[in-house]
Design a protein around this motif. Structure first.
Motif, mmCIF file in Angstrom:
data_model
loop_
_atom_site.group_PDB
_atom_site.id
_atom_site.type_symbol
_atom_site.label_atom_id
_atom_site.label_comp_id
_atom_site.label_asym_id
_atom_site.label_seq_id
_atom_site.Cartn_x
_atom_site.Cartn_y
_atom_site.Cartn_z
ATOM 1 N N LYS A 1 0.820 -1.203 0.000
ATOM 2 C CA LYS A 1 0.000 0.000 0.000
ATOM 3 C C LYS A 1 0.858 1.258 0.000
ATOM 4 O O LYS A 1 0.470 2.290 -0.559
ATOM 5 N N HIS A 2 2.032 1.167 0.630
ATOM 6 C CA HIS A 2 2.939 2.311 0.617
ATOM 7 C C HIS A 2 3.422 2.596 -0.805
ATOM 8 O O HIS A 2 3.458 3.753 -1.247
ATOM 9 N N ILE A 3 3.752 1.557 -1.550
ATOM 10 C CA ILE A 3 4.201 1.734 -2.923
ATOM 11 C C ILE A 3 3.060 2.263 -3.798
ATOM 12 O O ILE A 3 3.255 3.128 -4.663
ATOM 13 N N ALA A 4 1.846 1.747 -3.584
ATOM 14 C CA ALA A 4 0.701 2.225 -4.356
ATOM 15 C C ALA A 4 0.435 3.705 -4.087
ATOM 16 O O ALA A 4 0.146 4.479 -5.010
ATOM 17 N N ARG A 5 0.524 4.098 -2.823
ATOM 18 C CA ARG A 5 0.331 5.508 -2.478
ATOM 19 C C ARG A 5 1.432 6.369 -3.083
ATOM 20 O O ARG A 5 1.186 7.504 -3.533
ATOM 21 N N ARG A 6 2.639 5.856 -3.102
ATOM 22 C CA ARG A 6 3.744 6.595 -3.703
ATOM 23 C C ARG A 6 3.502 6.825 -5.194
ATOM 24 O O ARG A 6 3.738 7.922 -5.709
ATOM 25 N N GLN A 7 3.021 5.801 -5.897
ATOM 26 C CA GLN A 7 2.728 5.948 -7.313
ATOM 27 C C GLN A 7 1.604 6.963 -7.539
ATOM 28 O O GLN A 7 1.634 7.742 -8.496
ATOM 29 N N GLU A 8 0.624 6.978 -6.651
ATOM 30 C CA GLU A 8 -0.464 7.940 -6.771
ATOM 31 C C GLU A 8 0.043 9.368 -6.604
ATOM 32 O O GLU A 8 -0.339 10.276 -7.362
ATOM 33 N N LEU A 9 0.907 9.592 -5.613
ATOM 34 C CA LEU A 9 1.459 10.929 -5.399
ATOM 35 C C LEU A 9 2.366 11.346 -6.547
ATOM 36 O O LEU A 9 2.389 12.521 -6.944
ATOM 37 N N LYS A 10 3.100 10.399 -7.096
ATOM 38 C CA LYS A 10 3.965 10.706 -8.235
ATOM 39 C C LYS A 10 3.143 11.150 -9.445
ATOM 40 O O LYS A 10 3.516 12.077 -10.155
ATOM 41 N N SER A 11 2.015 10.480 -9.670
ATOM 42 C CA SER A 11 1.176 10.859 -10.807
ATOM 43 C C SER A 11 0.587 12.253 -10.621
ATOM 44 O O SER A 11 0.460 13.022 -11.583
ATOM 45 N N LYS A 12 0.248 12.625 -9.381
ATOM 46 C CA LYS A 12 -0.290 13.967 -9.138
ATOM 47 C C LYS A 12 0.786 15.032 -9.283
ATOM 48 O O LYS A 12 0.527 16.122 -9.821
ATOM 49 N N MET A 13 2.007 14.727 -8.832
ATOM 50 C CA MET A 13 3.084 15.706 -8.924
ATOM 51 C C MET A 13 3.539 15.886 -10.374
ATOM 52 O O MET A 13 3.982 16.976 -10.762
ATOM 53 N N ALA A 14 3.470 14.837 -11.170
ATOM 54 C CA ALA A 14 3.925 14.924 -12.561
ATOM 55 C C ALA A 14 2.889 15.536 -13.484
ATOM 56 O O ALA A 14 3.177 15.759 -14.655
ATOM 57 N N ARG A 15 1.702 15.816 -12.997
ATOM 58 C CA ARG A 15 0.651 16.376 -13.849
ATOM 59 C C ARG A 15 0.907 17.860 -14.082
ATOM 60 O O ARG A 15 1.059 18.625 -13.127
ATOM 61 N N PRO A 16 0.951 18.310 -15.324
ATOM 62 C CA PRO A 16 1.155 19.746 -15.596
ATOM 63 C C PRO A 16 0.002 20.571 -15.032
ATOM 64 O O PRO A 16 -1.167 20.237 -15.215
ATOM 65 N N TYR A 17 0.343 21.672 -14.371
ATOM 66 C CA TYR A 17 -0.668 22.477 -13.697
ATOM 67 C C TYR A 17 -1.584 23.183 -14.691
ATOM 68 O O TYR A 17 -2.795 23.298 -14.471
ATOM 69 N N PHE A 18 -1.026 23.674 -15.811
ATOM 70 C CA PHE A 18 -1.809 24.451 -16.768
ATOM 71 C C PHE A 18 -2.277 23.609 -17.952
ATOM 72 O O PHE A 18 -2.683 24.182 -18.968
ATOM 73 N N ARG A 19 -2.214 22.283 -17.863
ATOM 74 C CA ARG A 19 -2.610 21.471 -18.995
ATOM 75 C C ARG A 19 -4.107 21.617 -19.312
ATOM 76 O O ARG A 19 -4.502 21.697 -20.474
ATOM 77 N N ASP A 20 -4.952 21.652 -18.268
ATOM 78 C CA ASP A 20 -6.389 21.818 -18.507
ATOM 79 C C ASP A 20 -6.694 23.145 -19.190
ATOM 80 O O ASP A 20 -7.545 23.222 -20.089
ATOM 81 N N TRP A 21 -5.995 24.206 -18.762
ATOM 82 C CA TRP A 21 -6.220 25.502 -19.406
ATOM 83 C C TRP A 21 -5.728 25.483 -20.846
ATOM 84 O O TRP A 21 -6.353 26.088 -21.730
#
Length: 375
Positions: A138-158
């Motif tokens: 579960k720790h590794i799964a949570r780490r992957q989830e946080l990595k995906s959120k951090m790697a998401r471009p902030y202005f991509r939706d705009w």
């Protein structure tokens, strides 16, 4: 006196150089020798370099190793599939060109919704939280989830708003068949009902949608709210409001879902709830939801919420099935298809003899393993 000072300074410099040279050799990275150079001589016994630590080898059945198959894949790791696979997203590859196409398959969740799901509230006990904290998988799964959120471009939706004002897909010309349609998920949030504001308890969308023909709008900003008004406002679509008013006794209704996951913006919306109550009729206060959490990436991918800055409109029948969907700014033919779809759902309810507000959600059967729009 001068001789002693020079000797002491020389000894200090020698000590510093000895410590620097030893530490430099200790942390140096061994590079493979090139073919043109001769191999280096082995180090002397005085300056032995400790060998690099080897990776811990654990048997596959041991509990200290995490099986890669047991770790859920994040949206950044999986390739999108389905009718919206080619649509722009807030993650993944950046698209240079995009043209929305009509939905050729139903969208939604495969499992029927139920009240109490997707609340975003952690009901685990302290013991369960402790067990999950020390669980390596579960720790590794949570780490992957946080990595995906951090790697998401902030202005991509705009940035994706440049493609047809953010329109993700075109509405189907006809509603999907009832037995092939998928489900709208249960969402949990506060409503404009004063009793909900005083007690602080939220409400679920599934009991509101059961046994009724609902036009559901999902938005998270003023820009998105103006987009969904092109589908549902009396100015842009008077025929829809005529249907909602005439068939209110049969269960026709408009449900609005305002999604705001940012804490500060959510508090601002809560502070100005009185202005929202002025714009929404009093009998519809319980059908205006303020949702802060619980919308996962799986839900967004399933129902097509691919851009947080775009408004989405859905036609949900009495079984909580998505029969029609629209995104962005409405085209004239899309408004017409929405009105015809609502009338068709009302006719089906009247034919089946569904009691208003007393419908039960049952799992539909998909024939042939395929999905296609109804005739």
């Amino acid at each position: 006196m001068i001789t002693r000072t020079n000797a002491r300074a020389a000894s200090c410099l020698a000590c510093q150089w000895r410590s620097f040279s030893v530490s430099y050799r200790r942390f140096a990275v061994d590079k493979p020798a090139s073919p043109s150079t001769t191999p280096a001589a082995p180090p002397s016994s005085r300056s032995k370099i400790p060998p690099a630590p080897k990776a811990l080898e654990v048997e596959p059945g041991s509990s200290t190793t995490a099986d890669a198959s047991s770790i859920p894949a994040t949206p950044l790791q999986t390739k999108p599939s389905g009718p919206l696979a080619h649509a722009p997203r807030g993650y993944g590859d950046k698209l240079e060109e995009f043209t929305p196409t009509p939905l050729w398959r139903p969208i939604g969740m495969h499992a029927p919704p139920s009240a109490g799901e997707n609340t975003g509230i952690d009901h685990r006990t302290l013991k369960q939280r402790r067990d999950d904290f020390v669980d390596y998988d579960k720790h590794i799964a949570r780490r992957q989830e946080l990595k995906s959120k951090m790697a998401r471009p902030y202005f991509r939706d705009w940035r994706n708003m440049q493609f047809h004002k953010g329109k993700t897909f075109l509405s189907p010309p006809r509603p999907f068949k009832a037995d092939l349609s998928l489900y709208f998920p249960n969402l949990h949030g506060r409503t404009l009902d004063p009793s909900s504001s005083k007690t602080g308890t939220g409400a679920d969308t599934t009991p509101i949608l059961q046994g009724r023909a609902s036009v559901v709008t999902v938005f998270s900003s003023m820009w998105a709210e103006n987009q969904i008004k092109t589908f549902t406002s009396p100015t842009h679509n008077p025929s829809l409001h005529a249907l909602l008013t005439t068939n209110k006794s049969l269960g026709a209704q408009l449900v609005q879902i305002n999604v705001e996951e940012d804490t500060l913006k959510a508090w601002l919306i809560r502070l100005f709830e009185f202005s929202l109550r002025r714009r929404v009729p009093k009998e519809d206060w319980g059908k205006y939801f303020l949702v802060r959490r619980g919308i996962t990436e799986e839900i967004r991918e399933s129902i097509g919420l691919l851009n947080g800055k775009v408004g989405y409109t859905y036609l949900v029948d009495h079984q909580c099935r998505i029969r029609w969907a629209g995104s962005g700014v409405a085209h004239p033919e899309e408004r017409e298809s929405l009105n015809k779809g609502l009338q068709r759902v009302l006719d089906e309810m009247e034919k089946e003899g569904v009691a208003v507000g007393r419908g039960t959600v049952r799992k539909g059967v998909v024939k042939g393993g395929g999905f296609k729009a109804g005739a």
